[in-house]
Design a protein around this motif. Structure first.
Motif, mmCIF file in Angstrom:
data_model
loop_
_atom_site.group_PDB
_atom_site.id
_atom_site.type_symbol
_atom_site.label_atom_id
_atom_site.label_comp_id
_atom_site.label_asym_id
_atom_site.label_seq_id
_atom_site.Cartn_x
_atom_site.Cartn_y
_atom_site.Cartn_z
ATOM 1 N N THR A 1 0.754 -1.293 0.014
ATOM 2 C CA THR A 1 0.012 -0.084 -0.009
ATOM 3 C C THR A 1 0.925 1.180 0.028
ATOM 4 N N LEU A 2 1.732 1.324 0.639
ATOM 5 C CA LEU A 2 2.777 2.541 0.844
ATOM 6 C C LEU A 2 3.513 2.468 -0.299
ATOM 7 N N ILE A 3 3.882 1.431 -1.157
ATOM 8 C CA ILE A 3 4.561 1.400 -2.275
ATOM 9 C C ILE A 3 3.891 2.027 -3.203
ATOM 10 N N SER A 4 2.437 1.474 -3.351
ATOM 11 C CA SER A 4 1.567 2.051 -4.231
ATOM 12 C C SER A 4 1.398 3.479 -4.224
ATOM 13 N N MET A 5 0.997 4.115 -2.964
ATOM 14 C CA MET A 5 1.034 5.396 -2.664
ATOM 15 C C MET A 5 1.879 6.102 -3.333
ATOM 16 N N LEU A 6 3.207 5.799 -2.783
ATOM 17 C CA LEU A 6 4.472 6.522 -3.205
ATOM 18 C C LEU A 6 4.612 6.627 -4.777
ATOM 19 N N THR A 7 4.348 5.440 -5.385
ATOM 20 C CA THR A 7 4.470 5.494 -6.935
ATOM 21 C C THR A 7 3.149 6.372 -7.403
ATOM 22 N N GLU A 8 2.246 6.510 -6.958
ATOM 23 C CA GLU A 8 1.148 7.514 -7.443
ATOM 24 C C GLU A 8 1.648 8.830 -6.992
ATOM 25 N N ILE A 9 2.397 9.209 -6.037
ATOM 26 C CA ILE A 9 2.849 10.362 -5.534
ATOM 27 C C ILE A 9 4.041 10.732 -6.612
ATOM 28 N N TYR A 10 4.725 9.829 -7.088
ATOM 29 C CA TYR A 10 6.051 10.113 -7.940
ATOM 30 C C TYR A 10 5.481 10.515 -9.221
ATOM 31 N N VAL A 11 4.265 9.537 -9.833
ATOM 32 C CA VAL A 11 3.958 10.022 -11.120
ATOM 33 C C VAL A 11 3.280 11.434 -11.131
ATOM 34 N N GLN A 12 2.559 11.606 -10.157
ATOM 35 C CA GLN A 12 1.866 12.941 -10.011
ATOM 36 C C GLN A 12 2.870 14.140 -10.209
ATOM 37 N N LEU A 13 4.100 13.669 -9.294
ATOM 38 C CA LEU A 13 5.352 15.039 -9.489
ATOM 39 C C LEU A 13 5.691 14.817 -10.842
ATOM 40 N N GLU A 14 5.871 13.938 -11.545
ATOM 41 C CA GLU A 14 6.454 13.953 -12.947
ATOM 42 C C GLU A 14 5.309 14.661 -13.646
ATOM 43 N N ASP A 15 4.221 14.385 -13.574
ATOM 44 C CA ASP A 15 3.387 15.190 -14.736
ATOM 45 C C ASP A 15 3.268 16.702 -14.108
ATOM 46 N N LEU A 16 3.498 17.125 -12.989
ATOM 47 C CA LEU A 16 3.704 18.348 -12.291
ATOM 48 C C LEU A 16 4.838 19.074 -12.821
ATOM 49 N N GLU A 17 5.805 18.027 -13.003
ATOM 50 C CA GLU A 17 7.201 18.680 -13.657
ATOM 51 C C GLU A 17 6.799 19.015 -14.968
ATOM 52 N N VAL A 18 6.159 18.473 -15.791
ATOM 53 C CA VAL A 18 6.106 18.620 -16.928
ATOM 54 C C VAL A 18 5.113 19.836 -17.200
ATOM 55 N N VAL A 19 4.123 19.895 -16.701
ATOM 56 C CA VAL A 19 3.289 21.123 -16.620
ATOM 57 C C VAL A 19 3.960 22.520 -16.142
ATOM 58 N N LEU A 20 4.812 22.423 -15.332
ATOM 59 C CA LEU A 20 5.763 23.371 -14.861
ATOM 60 C C LEU A 20 6.626 23.700 -15.886
ATOM 61 N N GLU A 21 7.373 22.789 -16.509
ATOM 62 C CA GLU A 21 8.251 23.196 -17.425
ATOM 63 C C GLU A 21 7.636 23.869 -18.519
ATOM 64 N N ALA A 22 6.509 23.654 -19.001
ATOM 65 C CA ALA A 22 5.826 24.123 -20.328
ATOM 66 C C ALA A 22 5.169 25.568 -19.809
ATOM 67 N N SER A 23 4.776 25.747 -18.389
ATOM 68 C CA SER A 23 4.456 27.070 -17.887
ATOM 69 C C SER A 23 5.338 27.727 -18.080
ATOM 70 N N PHE A 24 6.412 27.582 -17.282
ATOM 71 C CA PHE A 24 7.923 28.317 -17.184
ATOM 72 C C PHE A 24 8.504 28.973 -18.550
ATOM 73 N N SER A 25 8.123 27.669 -19.437
ATOM 74 C CA SER A 25 8.806 28.086 -20.893
ATOM 75 C C SER A 25 8.123 29.208 -21.226
ATOM 76 N N ASP A 26 6.683 29.260 -21.268
ATOM 77 C CA ASP A 26 5.991 30.002 -21.998
ATOM 78 C C ASP A 26 6.101 31.587 -21.420
ATOM 79 N N LEU A 27 6.113 31.437 -20.048
ATOM 80 C CA LEU A 27 6.525 32.729 -19.320
ATOM 81 C C LEU A 27 7.805 33.334 -19.494
ATOM 82 N N ARG A 28 8.727 32.577 -19.748
ATOM 83 C CA ARG A 28 10.132 32.779 -20.291
ATOM 84 C C ARG A 28 9.953 33.716 -21.465
ATOM 85 N N LYS A 29 9.324 32.962 -22.429
ATOM 86 C CA LYS A 29 9.300 33.752 -23.764
ATOM 87 C C LYS A 29 8.479 34.803 -23.643
#
Length: 91
Positions: A10-38
């Motif tokens: 259960t703990l591994i499953s929860m941590l895996t889910e958190i990791y996946v969400q963090l990766e998704d957030l990283e992609v969104v933030l990268e795109a957002s900051f890229s647009d902001l920088r432009k």
């Protein structure tokens, strides 16, 4: 014995889910900051262009004033220009 494994899974499953969400957030933030920088770069370039145009206008005004004052100096005292040239050559 099965209970601790279940908790671990259960703990591994929860941590895996958190990791996946963090990766998704990283992609969104990268795109957002890229647009902001432009957008920031575009804004700064626009400000620089405006400043450049203002400086060119000031330079033209200064050149005009200098040319008018040079004409007045030459027209009022023709020897003044030759004296200035002699002083420059002395240095």
């Amino acid at each position: 014995m099965n209970k601790p494994l279940s908790d671990k899974e259960t703990l591994i499953s929860m941590l895996t889910e958190i990791y996946v969400q963090l990766e998704d957030l990283e992609v969104v933030l990268e795109a957002s900051f890229s647009d902001l920088r432009k957008n920031l770069n575009k804004d700064e370039q626009a400000k620089l262009i405006v400043s450049k145009q203002k400086l060119k206008g000031l330079e033209k005004s200064i050149d005009l004033v200098n040319s008018i004052s040079n004409l007045e100096v030459v027209g009022s005292n023709p020897n003044h220009l030759s004296r200035a040239l002699q002083l420059e050559m002395g240095f």
